[in-house]
Design a protein around this motif. Sequence first.
Motif, short mmCIF file in Angstrom:
data_model
loop_
_atom_site.label_atom_id
_atom_site.label_comp_id
_atom_site.label_asym_id
_atom_site.label_seq_id
_atom_site.Cartn_x
_atom_site.Cartn_y
_atom_site.Cartn_z
N ALA A 88 0.83 -1.20 0.00
CA ALA A 88 0.00 0.00 0.00
C ALA A 88 0.87 1.25 0.00
N THR A 89 1.95 1.22 0.77
CA THR A 89 2.87 2.37 0.81
C THR A 89 3.53 2.58 -0.54
N ALA A 90 3.92 1.50 -1.21
CA ALA A 90 4.54 1.59 -2.52
C ALA A 90 3.59 2.21 -3.54
N VAL A 91 2.32 1.81 -3.50
CA VAL A 91 1.33 2.37 -4.43
C VAL A 91 1.16 3.86 -4.20
N ARG A 92 1.03 4.26 -2.94
CA ARG A 92 0.85 5.69 -2.64
C ARG A 92 2.10 6.49 -3.02
N ALA A 114 1.49 13.05 4.70
CA ALA A 114 0.06 12.74 4.70
C ALA A 114 -0.25 11.35 4.16
N TYR A 115 0.51 10.92 3.15
CA TYR A 115 0.17 9.67 2.46
C TYR A 115 1.06 8.48 2.80
N CYS A 116 2.24 8.71 3.33
CA CYS A 116 3.19 7.60 3.49
C CYS A 116 3.58 7.32 4.93
N GLN A 117 2.97 8.01 5.89
CA GLN A 117 3.34 7.80 7.28
C GLN A 117 2.19 7.24 8.12
N ALA A 170 11.18 6.28 14.22
CA ALA A 170 10.49 7.32 15.00
C ALA A 170 8.97 7.16 14.90
N ILE A 171 8.50 6.85 13.70
CA ILE A 171 7.06 6.64 13.52
C ILE A 171 6.58 5.46 14.34
#
Length: 215
Positions: A88-92, A114-117, A170-171
């Motif tokens: 999902a992260t790769a697609v975004r 906004a989209y990858c974290q 960190a996330i």
Amino acid sequence: MALLGPSADVIRQLVTICEEYAEQHGLKYNTAKSELVIFKARKYNPSTESRIMLCGVSLNVVDRFKYLGHMLTDDLKDDLDLERERRATAVRGNMLARRFARCNKAVKLTLFRAYCQTFYTSSLWVRFTQRAYNALRVQYNNILRMLLRLPKHCSASGMFAEARVDDFFAIRRKRIASMLRRVRGSSNSLLRVLAERLDCPVTKFWVEVAFGRAK
């Protein structure tokens, strides 16, 4: 809806209650979309008691299912959900790099945050292989490199420090610390017991990550 129980007999009792409620209120369960997963334990052989009936139909036994977007497996490992999040992260990330290639750095970083974290349900990742964990971390790093058009082998730590963006670790710490705080402050007595049991593998892992003793 999901029913959880420590044994097949308990699940049968819960299913019976659901069937009676459905009959009283004119409802009908879709048995074709209902599944049964048996979480494995060391000293438990479920093959002799795994048959569960719903409205006269034997439920299909599966080794995985998605619940509220999170992938659960019968071995209670998180590799499959880590892979779900990696894809999902790769697609975004690819979408951002393609559509916003001409934007300035500030806009790109805002979109990246906004989209990858999000790392949906990442605070629940406790049992996983280092391979699955690293695959997601590397994917996350590569997206920022691609978005900012940085060299493939540039320092990840330097890249995040320069951009003032949280790195993968960190996330993770922030998500888990937030989860631990909410569980400890919950009005649910079961969750409070979980938070107070430091010998519980899940709570122990949360505390170690939140305080920087594990990744």
